[in-house]
Design a protein around this motif. Structure first.
Motif, PDB file in Angstrom:
ATOM      1  N   ALA A 299       1.835  -9.045   1.291  1.00 36.22           N
ATOM      2  CA  ALA A 299       0.989  -7.894   0.991  1.00 36.22           C
ATOM      3  C   ALA A 299       1.847  -6.650   1.129  1.00 36.22           C
ATOM      4  N   SER A 300       1.773  -5.764   0.138  1.00 37.30           N
ATOM      5  CA  SER A 300       2.537  -4.520   0.153  1.00 37.30           C
ATOM      6  C   SER A 300       1.576  -3.373   0.449  1.00 37.30           C
ATOM      7  N   ILE A 301       1.683  -2.827   1.649  1.00 40.53           N
ATOM      8  CA  ILE A 301       0.824  -1.718   2.049  1.00 40.53           C
ATOM      9  C   ILE A 301       1.294  -0.456   1.338  1.00 40.53           C
ATOM     10  N   LYS A 302       0.415   0.206   0.622  1.00 43.75           N
ATOM     11  CA  LYS A 302       0.793   1.384  -0.150  1.00 43.75           C
ATOM     12  C   LYS A 302       1.107   2.554   0.767  1.00 43.75           C
ATOM     13  N   LEU A 303       2.283   3.136   0.579  1.00 49.80           N
ATOM     14  CA  LEU A 303       2.676   4.315   1.342  1.00 49.80           C
ATOM     15  C   LEU A 303       1.943   5.550   0.826  1.00 49.80           C
ATOM     16  N   ARG A 310       9.126   3.815  -5.505  1.00 49.38           N
ATOM     17  CA  ARG A 310      10.163   2.794  -5.723  1.00 49.38           C
ATOM     18  C   ARG A 310       9.614   1.390  -5.489  1.00 49.38           C
ATOM     19  N   ILE A 311       8.665   1.252  -4.544  1.00 47.98           N
ATOM     20  CA  ILE A 311       8.028  -0.044  -4.327  1.00 47.98           C
ATOM     21  C   ILE A 311       7.129  -0.385  -5.507  1.00 47.98           C
ATOM     22  N   GLU A 312       6.400   0.608  -5.994  1.00 54.91           N
ATOM     23  CA  GLU A 312       5.528   0.385  -7.150  1.00 54.91           C
ATOM     24  C   GLU A 312       6.340  -0.041  -8.366  1.00 54.91           C
ATOM     25  N   ASN A 313       7.496   0.576  -8.578  1.00 51.82           N
ATOM     26  CA  ASN A 313       8.369   0.179  -9.687  1.00 51.82           C
ATOM     27  C   ASN A 313       8.826  -1.266  -9.538  1.00 51.82           C
ATOM     28  N   LEU A 314       9.185  -1.643  -8.319  1.00 55.67           N
ATOM     29  CA  LEU A 314       9.631  -3.007  -8.062  1.00 55.67           C
ATOM     30  C   LEU A 314       8.517  -4.016  -8.338  1.00 55.67           C
ATOM     31  N   LYS A 321       2.028  -6.388  -9.107  1.00 51.26           N
ATOM     32  CA  LYS A 321       1.228  -5.204  -8.812  1.00 51.26           C
ATOM     33  C   LYS A 321      -0.063  -5.544  -8.050  1.00 51.26           C
ATOM     34  N   ASN A 322      -0.537  -6.756  -8.203  1.00 54.32           N
ATOM     35  CA  ASN A 322      -1.793  -7.139  -7.538  1.00 54.32           C
ATOM     36  C   ASN A 322      -1.624  -7.391  -6.037  1.00 54.32           C
ATOM     37  N   ILE A 338       1.021 -16.695  -4.253  1.00 57.92           N
ATOM     38  CA  ILE A 338       1.652 -16.131  -5.448  1.00 57.92           C
ATOM     39  C   ILE A 338       2.239 -17.266  -6.288  1.00 57.92           C
ATOM     40  N   PRO A 339       1.874 -17.350  -7.564  1.00 61.07           N
ATOM     41  CA  PRO A 339       2.418 -18.413  -8.429  1.00 61.07           C
ATOM     42  C   PRO A 339       3.834 -18.078  -8.920  1.00 61.07           C
ATOM     43  N   TYR A 340       4.805 -18.228  -8.036  1.00 63.54           N
ATOM     44  CA  TYR A 340       6.176 -17.837  -8.387  1.00 63.54           C
ATOM     45  C   TYR A 340       6.744 -18.654  -9.538  1.00 63.54           C
ATOM     46  N   HIS A 341       6.227 -19.876  -9.761  1.00 58.26           N
ATOM     47  CA  HIS A 341       6.732 -20.695 -10.859  1.00 58.26           C
ATOM     48  C   HIS A 341       6.420 -20.051 -12.203  1.00 58.26           C
TER      49      HIS A 341
END
Length: 362
Positions: A299-303, A310-314, A321-322, A338-341
């Motif tokens: 989970a990416s906590i939004k700053l 830069r995190i959003e771009n990544l 993005k989800n 996360i379905p990395y495949h």
């Protein structure tokens, strides 16, 4: 064999700074280039990571002194681990340069000079426009930037002409964030490429060689650069759902009341905790990057500041993005794996494009 010299913030005792320097150098050597990192250590970097910090931001001086001495053993250990990693894993020039004038006078010789990655063009960090990170000391050889970052969405008006003057003579420019391309275009520099951070140039096997496996297993890892009230309830929700312990890496204080708090991890320990985590919660760019490289659910906590772009771009270029969490209502959507495949093809495409930039411009 071409001699490639790189210039970045390799001496900062910051996980992302050291590991991106290691990654770019390792990749260049793998590709058959002779590479050294120019050992440039200006005071504005060295002072930031002194073991004893008697003055800390927004903290009264007497509390800052007490805090500094209480945490001193952990600061010493962490500093030792960073210095050991740098000395053992980075190939540096024989000479160390503390000032730009020293670097200019010595003018280390190479066929190609690469500046980046990291926020080498962020004048807030470099205390103004540092000509070193614009390769102004180079008198002969190609000038290239790889994944350089301004670390913000605009530059000061009084700095624009100087930055433009420095960059107009570059042979090739690549940038890490879309916002950086916007800055370049505003300066009249139309030709630049968007590339991934150097940590993506290596694979899990490369990092496994230098990582140290933690003694803890079945855990959720927390790594944040800024405190956020969403972290604790989110960590507890995920840990309960997956039956995991909670481990955090960070400052001296265990702000998230985790089961295990790691205060003095070096780069090798840092990699080990990410590599062996069952889930990651982070608001760090490189925390997000290594979660993706190691195929971790995260989970990416939004700053709540512009550094979060830069995190959003990544997340955009890796189709994640989800995984952004902005409020408690978002908790449910990041419980799924996360379905990395499915995502791996897109990730491989952007990484290969970045590798092509290097091979075409060295």
């Amino acid at each position: 064999m071409k001699r490639v010299l790189t210039l970045t913030m390799h001496s900062a005792h910051n996980y992302g700074a050291v590991l991106q320097a290691f990654a770019l150098q390792s990749y260049l050597i793998q590709r058959g280039y002779k590479n050294e990192i120019i050992d440039y250590r200006p005071d504005y970097i060295s002072n930031e990571y002194k073991i004893i910090q008697l003055k800390q931001n927004n903290i009264p001086i007497h509390r800052s002194i007490v805090s500094s001495f209480i945490s001193l053993p952990f600061r010493i250990l962490k500093s030792y681990r960073f210095n050991k990693f740098i000395n053992e894993n980075l190939k540096l020039t024989n000479n160390t340069f503390k000032t730009y004038s020293q670097l200019q006078e010595s003018n280390p010789k190479g066929d190609v000079y690469i500046v980046g990655s990291d926020q080498v063009w962020n004048s807030d960090i470099t205390k103004g426009v540092d000509p070193a990170f614009f390769l102004d000391f180079v008198t002969f050889g190609k000038k290239v930037s790889y994944a350089a970052s301004f670390g913000k969405e605009y530059v000061k008006n009084e700095e624009k002409n100087l930055i433009k003057k420095h960059l107009e003579v570059f042979d090739a420019i690549s940038i890490r964030e879309e916002s950086g391309r916007g800055i370049l275009e505003n300066l009249g520099i139309k030709k630049s490429e968007l590339v991934v951070d150097p940590v993506f140039l290596l694979n899990k096997g490369d990092y496994n060689k230098i990582s140290k496996k933690p003694k803890i297993d079945k855990y959720l890892l927390i790594y944040t650069l800024e405190n956020d009230p969403l972290v604790t309830p989110l960590a507890r929700k995920v840990a309960e759902a997956r039956n995991l312990k909670i481990v955090s890496i960070g400052s001296f204080i265990n702000r998230y009341k985790s089961d295990y708090h790691i205060r003095a991890a070096g780069p090798e320990e840092f990699l080990g905790y990410f590599m062996n985590a069952d889930y990651v919660i982070t608001n760090s760019f490189h925390g997000t990057a290594f979660s993706i490289i190691f195929n971790k659910d995260f989970a990416s906590i939004k700053l709540n500041n512009k550094r979060g772009t830069r995190i959003e771009n990544l997340l955009e270029i890796t189709d994640n993005k989800n995984r952004v969490v902005e409020r408690k209502e978002d908790f449910g959507k990041i419980l799924d794996s996360i379905p990395y495949h499915f995502k791996s093809i897109k990730i491989e495409e952007v990484v290969q494009s970045s590798k092509n930039f290097i091979s075409e411009n060295i």
